[in-house]
Design a protein around this motif. Structure first.
Motif, mmCIF file in Angstrom:
data_model
loop_
_atom_site.group_PDB
_atom_site.id
_atom_site.type_symbol
_atom_site.label_atom_id
_atom_site.label_comp_id
_atom_site.label_asym_id
_atom_site.label_seq_id
_atom_site.Cartn_x
_atom_site.Cartn_y
_atom_site.Cartn_z
ATOM 1 N N ALA A 143 0.829 -1.215 0.000
ATOM 2 C CA ALA A 143 0.000 0.000 0.000
ATOM 3 C C ALA A 143 0.859 1.259 0.000
ATOM 4 C CB ALA A 143 -0.935 -0.013 1.199
ATOM 5 N N ARG A 146 2.556 1.697 -3.419
ATOM 6 C CA ARG A 146 1.594 2.123 -4.447
ATOM 7 C C ARG A 146 1.274 3.607 -4.299
ATOM 8 N NH1 ARG A 146 -2.605 -1.689 -6.424
ATOM 9 N NH2 ARG A 146 -3.193 0.237 -7.441
ATOM 10 N N GLN A 147 1.134 4.080 -3.055
ATOM 11 C CA GLN A 147 0.876 5.508 -2.834
ATOM 12 C C GLN A 147 2.049 6.333 -3.330
ATOM 13 O OE1 GLN A 147 0.049 5.824 1.348
ATOM 14 N NE2 GLN A 147 -2.140 5.386 1.089
ATOM 15 N N GLU A 148 3.248 5.867 -3.058
ATOM 16 C CA GLU A 148 4.446 6.572 -3.503
ATOM 17 C C GLU A 148 4.510 6.605 -5.028
ATOM 18 O OE1 GLU A 148 9.182 6.616 -2.287
ATOM 19 O OE2 GLU A 148 7.996 4.820 -1.904
ATOM 20 N N GLU A 150 1.955 6.430 -7.099
ATOM 21 C CA GLU A 150 0.887 7.302 -7.593
ATOM 22 C C GLU A 150 1.196 8.776 -7.350
ATOM 23 O OE1 GLU A 150 -2.718 5.892 -5.800
ATOM 24 O OE2 GLU A 150 -2.553 3.942 -6.789
ATOM 25 N N ALA A 151 2.018 9.076 -6.339
ATOM 26 C CA ALA A 151 2.329 10.460 -6.002
ATOM 27 C C ALA A 151 3.507 11.015 -6.790
ATOM 28 C CB ALA A 151 2.624 10.569 -4.503
#
Length: 162
Positions: A143, A146-148, A150-151
Motif C-alpha cells: 500500500a 503504491r501511494q508513492e 501514484e504520487a
C-alpha cells in the motif's frame, strides 16, 4: 464409407456450410465409427458426432501419410486410405481430450496470459519508478509503495503510462 454388413463402399463429397454433412451423418444407422486425420479446426465436427452418439477416431496425420504407398495426395485418395487403415485395424489413433479437459485447458491458457500481462505491467511500472530514483523492489506493490508510485511527479508521457 463402408457398410460392414454388405461390404459396399460409398464415396461422397459433403458440403459442411449448408448443413449437408449434418444431415448425412444424422441419417446413418448405428453403430458408426468415423476416422479422420488430426486437425485443429474440427471441434464442431467432433461435437456433432458426439451428439449423434457416434464413435470418432482421430489419427496421427504423419503416421497416416507414412503408411500411404503412393505419395500423391488427394482428398479422395486420403479418404480411401483412412478407410483401409480403419478396416485393417492399422489406424494410428491418438488421444483426444474430453470437452471438460478442453475447457480446463482454455481456462489455464487464459490464466497464463493474464499472469503474463500482469507481470509485464508490473515490470514497466517498476522501471518507471526506478527511472525516478525509487527502488522498493517488492515493497513497491504494498500500500505504501503504491501511494508513492501514484504520487510521483512525472513527465506527460510517463503519467499516461502510469
Amino acid at each position: 464409407m463402408v457398410n460392414t454388413e454388405t461390404g459396399e463402399v460409398t464415396e461422397r463429397r459433403l458440403e459442411h456450410g449448408n448443413g449437408e454433412a449434418k444431415k448425412f451423418y444424422a441419417g446413418l444407422q448405428k453403430p458408426v465409427r468415423v476416422g479422420m486425420e488430426a486437425t485443429g479446426y474440427a471441434q464442431w465436427f467432433e461435437q456433432m458426432l458426439a451428439k449423434l452418439g457416434y464413435e470418432l477416431w482421430v489419427g496421427n496425420a504423419a503416421e497416416i501419410r507414412a503408411a500411404m504407398v503412393r505419395k500423391q495426395k488427394t482428398d479422395s485418395r486420403d479418404a480411401l486410405h483412412i478407410l483401409d487403415l480403419l478396416m485393417e485395424n492399422r489406424f494410428p489413433r491418438i488421444w483426444i481430450p474430453t470437452p471438460g479437459e478442453r475447457d480446463l485447458r482454455q481456462l489455464l491458457w487464459h490464466r497464463h496470459k493474464m499472469v503474463c500481462l500482469r507481470t509485464s505491467v508490473r515490470n514497466q511500472l517498476h522501471a518507471l519508478a526506478m527511472g525516478q530514483g525509487i527502488c522498493r523492489k517488492q515493497k513497491l506493490w504494498a500500500a505504501a509503495g503504491r501511494q508513492e508510485l501514484e504520487a510521483l511527479t512525472l513527465d506527460a508521457w510517463a503519467r499516461r503510462r502510469r
